[in-house]
Design an enzyme around this catalytic site. Structure first.
Site, PDB file in Angstrom:
ATOM      1  CE  LYS A  94       3.672 -13.512  29.424  1.00  0.00           C
ATOM      2  NZ  LYS A  94       3.485 -14.841  30.076  1.00  0.00           N
ATOM      3  CB  SER A 169       0.991 -16.627  27.891  1.00  0.00           C
ATOM      4  OG  SER A 169       1.605 -16.515  29.158  1.00  0.00           O
ATOM      5  CB  SER A 193       3.221 -19.025  30.282  1.00  0.00           C
ATOM      6  OG  SER A 193       1.857 -19.300  30.086  1.00  0.00           O
TER       7      SER A 193
END
Length: 438
Positions: A94, A169, A193
């Site tokens: 990420k 996210s 997330s």
């Protein structure tokens, strides 16, 4: 039961090569000489080229670095140097997590041009285990959103239906794994997330106990809540990645579980509750005291801490934030000091009550989200405003610092639904075990 909850759900139509091959099988093929690490990287790059126009999962692809690392891993394996089951296996990271020499943009124009000088601690652990970083995956801007459709590089898209959100996210990490571009990915989880996109994209995602993994080299959002977490298609693959990240070993246990009706926390779509509950027909029901109050505590703590992290950027160049994220940051700045203190006091008080409940019942089971993946840009739904709804069933456990796992429970219509398991501190392996044996 012959198959785990983590392997019940068929991958999306057209899913790539890695969606059909467990990491343990890849490891066996590498050691038998049926595959090489370079084969895996070339396959991942080919699947990325095919899927990326559809799902927008990556912001940076390190093809040259991944090929070089694959060749090195191949030489090591040929020479008898074996770093474990991830040696030679591609992984995505990420884009709030630093990877040496690659940009960390956090999905925001605020960080355009920033290149990481060193690996984050979690990436160092991956490299030490022989894993190969393929690239950086999309994130909701500054990891501050559960939808995954607000970022400088545009929305990530759900492989089951590209008109739908991935959840956020850790949007790109979940999409890349679900599409079979990579077998493993790293995300971060502050209020859901990792778990929310895992549920929306039909894969497995683990939020560890707060503090179990170092967040050094990870852009903070709310430091008292932030965690790094693994995503993969199956519980077995998540366990392999978690073992590498944490250095902990699987313990043979048979934990108990109890059902937590989600409507006691937030209105939940009946098709979601029914899909999850039918997997767990024999569990006793429990109620968590003040679980709904924890949602308000989460909003105060996360909002206040996120504002503190980005206050100077807001003052200097507010225009470099997207409108939605900027407005949420400014709202966090309006949390008063006494509200933040009382939210933390509530957290400490309720934590003791929940730990007592977990000692009695073992592990709590409930849906991960109260609705399947909404359409991109949707902000209202039948169960309320989309953003707070997506966070409603995951954020209470983040406030308490507890580990939680999302695994696929089936489909509502044509969209995945997630089952969430919540346990006491340090119970990550137990959560994976009960997901395999429920």
């Amino acid at each position: 039961m012959s198959s785990s909850l983590g392997t019940r759900l068929a991958p999306p139509p057209g899913a790539g090569w890695f969606a059909h091959r467990p990491v343990a099988g890849l490891a066996a093929d590498l050691r038998a000489g049926r595959l090489t690490p370079r084969d895996l990287i070339e396959t991942a790059l080919a699947e990325l080229a095919r899927w990326e126009p559809v799902i927008n999962a990556f912001v940076t692809v390190d093809d040259a670095g991944a090929r070089a690392a694959a060749d090195q891993a191949g030489r090591e394996l040929a020479a008898g140097v074996d770093r474990g089951p991830l040696h030679g296996v591609p992984v995505a990271v990420k884009d709030v997590i630093d990877v040496r020499g690659l940009p960390t943009t956090a999905g925001s124009r605020q960080f355009a041009g920033h290149v990481a000088a060193a690996d984050a601690d979690c990436v160092r652990r991956l490299r030490a285990a022989g894993a190969i970083v393929l690239g950086k995956t999309a994130t909701h801007e500054i990891a501050f959103g559960p939808t995954g459709d607000r970022a400088a590089n545009g929305p990530a898209r759900n492989p089951y239906d590209p008109r739908r959100m991935t959840g956020g996210s850790s949007s790109g990490s979940a999409a890349a794994v679900a599409a079979g571009v990579v077998p493993l990915a790293l995300g971060t989880d502050t209020g859901g997330s990792v778990r929310i996109p895992a549920a929306c994209c039909g894969i497995v995602g683990l939020k560890p106990t707060h503090g179990a993994l170092s967040t050094q080299g990870v852009l903070p959002l709310a430091p008292s809540l932030d965690t790094v977490g693994p995503l993969a298609r199956t519980t077995a693959d998540v366990r392999l990645l978690w073992t590498v990240l944490s250095g902990t070993e699987h313990r043979r246990t048979a934990p108990r579980a109890a059902w937590l009706p989600p409507d006691t926390i937030h209105p939940t779509a009946p098709e979601v509750t029914d899909t999850v509950r039918e997997r767990l027909p024999d569990l006793d029901e429990v109620v968590v005291p003040q679980a709904e109050s924890l949602r308000a505590a989460y909003a105060a703590i996360q909002g206040s801490e996120a504002y503190a992290v980005h206050a100077e950027r807001l003052a200097d160049r507010p225009d470099l934030f997207g409108d939605e994220v900027r407005d949420r940051l400014l709202a966090g700045g309006e949390v008063r000091g006494w509200e933040y203190v009382r939210a933390r006091e509530l957290r400490d008080r309720v934590r003791g009550e929940v730990l007592d409940l977990l000692r009695e019942h073992g592990i709590l089971a409930l849906p991960t989200t109260p609705l399947p993946a909404p359409p991109i840009d949707a902000r209202t739904s039948d169960v309320g405003d989309v953003r707070p709804a997506l966070l409603s069933l995951t954020s209470p456990w983040s406030v308490l610092g507890l580990p939680a796992l999302s695994v696929p429970a089936g489909l509502a219509g044509e969209l995945p639904v997630g089952l969430q398991l919540v346990g006491p501190p340090g119970s990550e392996h137990d959560l994976l075990t009960i997901a395999e044996h429920l």
